[in-house]
Enzyme design. Structure first.
Site, PDB file in Angstrom:
ATOM      1  N   HIS A 140      -4.512  -3.138   6.435  1.00  0.00           N
ATOM      2  CA  HIS A 140      -4.242  -3.563   5.034  1.00  0.00           C
ATOM      3  C   HIS A 140      -5.743  -3.894   4.452  1.00  0.00           C
ATOM      4  O   HIS A 140      -5.967  -4.950   4.504  1.00  0.00           O
ATOM      5  CB  HIS A 140      -3.158  -4.766   4.875  1.00  0.00           C
ATOM      6  CG  HIS A 140      -3.170  -4.982   3.500  1.00  0.00           C
ATOM      7  ND1 HIS A 140      -2.923  -4.460   2.443  1.00  0.00           N
ATOM      8  CD2 HIS A 140      -3.691  -6.216   3.130  1.00  0.00           C
ATOM      9  CE1 HIS A 140      -3.097  -4.934   1.481  1.00  0.00           C
ATOM     10  NE2 HIS A 140      -3.595  -6.267   1.682  1.00  0.00           N
ATOM     11  N   ASP A 193       0.910  -1.289   0.053  1.00  0.00           N
ATOM     12  CA  ASP A 193      -0.001   0.044  -0.032  1.00  0.00           C
ATOM     13  C   ASP A 193       0.953   1.173  -0.001  1.00  0.00           C
ATOM     14  O   ASP A 193       0.644   2.177  -0.754  1.00  0.00           O
ATOM     15  CB  ASP A 193      -0.980  -0.012   1.151  1.00  0.00           C
ATOM     16  CG  ASP A 193      -1.537  -1.310   1.431  1.00  0.00           C
ATOM     17  OD1 ASP A 193      -2.454  -1.765   0.443  1.00  0.00           O
ATOM     18  OD2 ASP A 193      -1.476  -2.105   2.502  1.00  0.00           O
TER      19      ASP A 193
HETATM   20  P1  NAX Z   1      -2.154 -18.363  -3.568  1.00  0.00           P
HETATM   21  O1  NAX Z   1      -3.818 -18.645  -3.483  1.00  0.00           O
HETATM   22  O2  NAX Z   1      -1.832 -18.187  -5.238  1.00  0.00           O
HETATM   23  O3  NAX Z   1      -1.300 -18.923  -2.797  1.00  0.00           O
HETATM   24  C1  NAX Z   1      -1.563 -19.239  -1.497  1.00  0.00           C
HETATM   25  C2  NAX Z   1      -0.727 -20.449  -1.071  1.00  0.00           C
HETATM   26  O4  NAX Z   1      -0.871 -20.637   0.160  1.00  0.00           O
HETATM   27  C3  NAX Z   1      -1.497 -21.586  -1.699  1.00  0.00           C
HETATM   28  O5  NAX Z   1      -0.247 -22.409  -2.764  1.00  0.00           O
HETATM   29  C4  NAX Z   1      -1.563 -22.446  -0.771  1.00  0.00           C
HETATM   30  O6  NAX Z   1      -1.685 -23.980  -0.923  1.00  0.00           O
HETATM   31  C5  NAX Z   1      -1.038 -22.069   0.323  1.00  0.00           C
HETATM   32  N1  NAX Z   1      -1.216 -22.323   1.606  1.00  0.00           N
HETATM   33  C6  NAX Z   1      -2.683 -22.326   2.197  1.00  0.00           C
HETATM   34  N2  NAX Z   1      -2.620 -22.752   3.386  1.00  0.00           N
HETATM   35  C7  NAX Z   1      -1.540 -22.927   3.889  1.00  0.00           C
HETATM   36  C8  NAX Z   1      -0.965 -23.364   5.022  1.00  0.00           C
HETATM   37  N3  NAX Z   1      -1.641 -23.810   6.073  1.00  0.00           N
HETATM   38  N4  NAX Z   1       0.456 -23.644   5.245  1.00  0.00           N
HETATM   39  C9  NAX Z   1       1.167 -23.402   4.115  1.00  0.00           C
HETATM   40  N5  NAX Z   1       0.702 -22.862   3.040  1.00  0.00           N
HETATM   41  C10 NAX Z   1      -0.680 -22.734   2.777  1.00  0.00           C
HETATM   42  O7  NAX Z   1      -2.283 -16.712  -3.009  1.00  0.00           O
HETATM   43  P2  NAX Z   1      -1.418 -15.536  -3.382  1.00  0.00           P
HETATM   44  O8  NAX Z   1      -1.897 -14.717  -4.581  1.00  0.00           O
HETATM   45  O9  NAX Z   1      -0.084 -15.839  -3.392  1.00  0.00           O
HETATM   46  O10 NAX Z   1      -1.741 -14.607  -2.318  1.00  0.00           O
HETATM   47  C11 NAX Z   1      -1.307 -15.065  -0.736  1.00  0.00           C
HETATM   48  C12 NAX Z   1      -1.938 -14.236   0.297  1.00  0.00           C
HETATM   49  O11 NAX Z   1      -1.461 -12.936   0.245  1.00  0.00           O
HETATM   50  C13 NAX Z   1      -3.452 -14.150   0.121  1.00  0.00           C
HETATM   51  O12 NAX Z   1      -3.951 -14.199   1.414  1.00  0.00           O
HETATM   52  C14 NAX Z   1      -3.661 -12.943  -0.592  1.00  0.00           C
HETATM   53  O13 NAX Z   1      -4.973 -12.216  -0.081  1.00  0.00           O
HETATM   54  C15 NAX Z   1      -2.631 -11.839   0.209  1.00  0.00           C
HETATM   55  N6  NAX Z   1      -2.088 -10.794  -0.414  1.00  0.00           N
HETATM   56  C16 NAX Z   1      -1.647  -9.896   0.524  1.00  0.00           C
HETATM   57  C17 NAX Z   1      -1.324  -8.635   0.137  1.00  0.00           C
HETATM   58  C18 NAX Z   1      -0.711  -7.649   1.372  1.00  0.00           C
HETATM   59  O14 NAX Z   1      -0.313  -6.411   0.738  1.00  0.00           O
HETATM   60  N7  NAX Z   1      -0.555  -7.683   2.447  1.00  0.00           N
HETATM   61  C19 NAX Z   1      -1.155  -8.439  -1.397  1.00  0.00           C
HETATM   62  C20 NAX Z   1      -1.316  -9.156  -1.994  1.00  0.00           C
HETATM   63  C21 NAX Z   1      -2.381 -10.508  -1.642  1.00  0.00           C
HETATM   64  O15 NAX Z   1      -3.631 -10.169  -2.019  1.00  0.00           O
END
Ligand code: NAX
Length: 327
Positions: free
Chosen positions: A186, A158
């Site tokens: 956020h 952000d």
């Molecule tokens: P993806 O869905 O592509 O990847 C998430 C991964 O986490 C998947 O491979 C899944 O298998 C894995 N996972 C789920 N549970 C798990 C666990 N218990 N232990 C280990 N791995 C686990 O999501 P992606 O686009 O990579 O985003 C990841 C996270 O970042 C999401 O929650 C998203 O909302 C968040 N974001 C946060 C942002 C920020 O600025 N703070 C911005 C970008 C993003 O939206």
């Protein structure tokens, strides 16, 4: 020292992971110091993660000292100096907010406990997975032996978005923009603050001189940028989120620039009227792995109302996870 920095990444087979791992392995975080990656995924994603590790191997990165993957947090977090908690449960169709909080609560209680048990004494934990602030609060509350100040949630994306928007508006290079602040959560309630930011050393709000733009264009553009990226790209921000995750961790471990500050969501000490214990974004300076909240900024009524609204949302989230027994 030249001992490898042990860095855990969760959700390593996901979208952000696909960008983040290569930045880390190339030395972007450690400035060339060797890095060892510990990659945590859920069992069904391990095969895909093996493929990503094959690609990491194929880069022959000089600074990559080793990679370990697995689905057992206590094994993967063993001895880590930095844990980047990226993996989280996205909101699925028909999922209520409470369902989302409990699904993520299960992940972040377990990971907090595992970090508490096995991480290195100097561990720092950065949470990117959403709802990031509250996930960080849950991990912190489940890791009683790790000092509260070692937990943070990512608002650097952000912050970077706000810098980019202000640079575009003023025609200044991004390097001229300093003292940007994201306050609060956020989420869409975050408050990007131009009243303390500077453009080439001059107050940003005065330089822009356009309260209507600040209020009705700048703030919503920054706060809703994630949705705009999804609309344009068909999936959520990944490379920019990975880049911000690296920026935040690098500044935390190695220090923020002289004369500037960064935004980090950290456990509040009550500064600026943010209730103690909430994980809220503040302007912070960092040095030698520690952050401190920039003190003494004047908060006018406009800013006060925006900060209070975002902090109220954080308090609601905290109350919800308290009721769910997660903290
Ligand atoms: P993806 O869905 O592509 O990847 C998430 C991964 O986490 C998947 O491979 C899944 O298998 C894995 N996972 C789920 N549970 C798990 C666990 N218990 N232990 C280990 N791995 C686990 O999501 P992606 O686009 O990579 O985003 C990841 C996270 O970042 C999401 O929650 C998203 O909302 C968040 N974001 C946060 C942002 C920020 O600025 N703070 C911005 C970008 C993003 O939206």
């Amino acid at each position: 020292s030249s001992a490898p920095l042990k860095v855990a990444v969760t959700g390593a087979a996901g979208q952000i992971g696909y960008s983040l791992l290569f930045r880390l392995a190339s030395g972007a975080l450690t400035n060339g110091r060797p890095i060892e990656l510990r990659l945590l995924e859920i069992t069904p994603a391990l095969k895909a993660l093996e493929g990503v590790v094959m690609e990491l191997d194929d880069c022959a990165f000089p600074s990559l000292a080793g990679v370990e993957i697995g689905d057992d947090a206590e094994k993967i977090f063993d001895g880590v100096n930095l844990a980047l908690l990226v993996g989280a449960r996205p909101r699925g169709p028909g999922m209520e907010r409470g369902d989302l909080l409990s699904a993520n609560g299960a992940i972040f209680t377990a990971q907090g406990k595992a970090l508490n048990a096995v991480a290195a004494d100097d561990v720092r934990i950065g949470v990117t997975g959403n709802p990031a602030n509250t996930n960080a609060l849950i991990a912190h509350k489940n890791a009683p032996d790790i000092p509260a100040e070692r937990f943070s949630a990512l608002t650097r994306l952000d912050h970077n978005r706000a810098i980019s928007q202000l640079a575009a508006k003023t025609g200044a290079p991004v390097t001229d923009i300093t003292k940007m602040t994201i306050w609060g959560n956020h989420s869409a309630t975050q408050y990007p603050d131009l009243f303390h930011a500077e453009v080439a050393g001059k107050n940003a709000a005065e330089t822009v001189g356009d309260q209507d733009w600040l209020e009705n264009t700048f703030i919503p553009t920054v706060a809703k940028r994630g949705a705009a990226i999804i609309e344009a790209r068909g999936s959520s921000s990944a490379a920019s989120a990975a880049s911000a995750t690296v920026d935040a961790a690098r500044d935390w471990l190695f220090g923020s620039a002289e004369g500037d500050w960064v935004s980090m969501a950290v456990v509040s000490d009550g500064s600026y009227g943010v209730p103690e214990g909430l994980v809220s974004s503040f302007p912070v300076t960092t040095k030698d792995g520690d952050w401190s909240i920039v003190q003494g900024l004047d908060i006018d009524d406009f800013s006060r109302a925006r900060i209070d609204a975002s902090v109220a949302e954080l308090a609601d989230e905290r109350d919800a996870v308290t009721e769910l027994g997660l903290i």
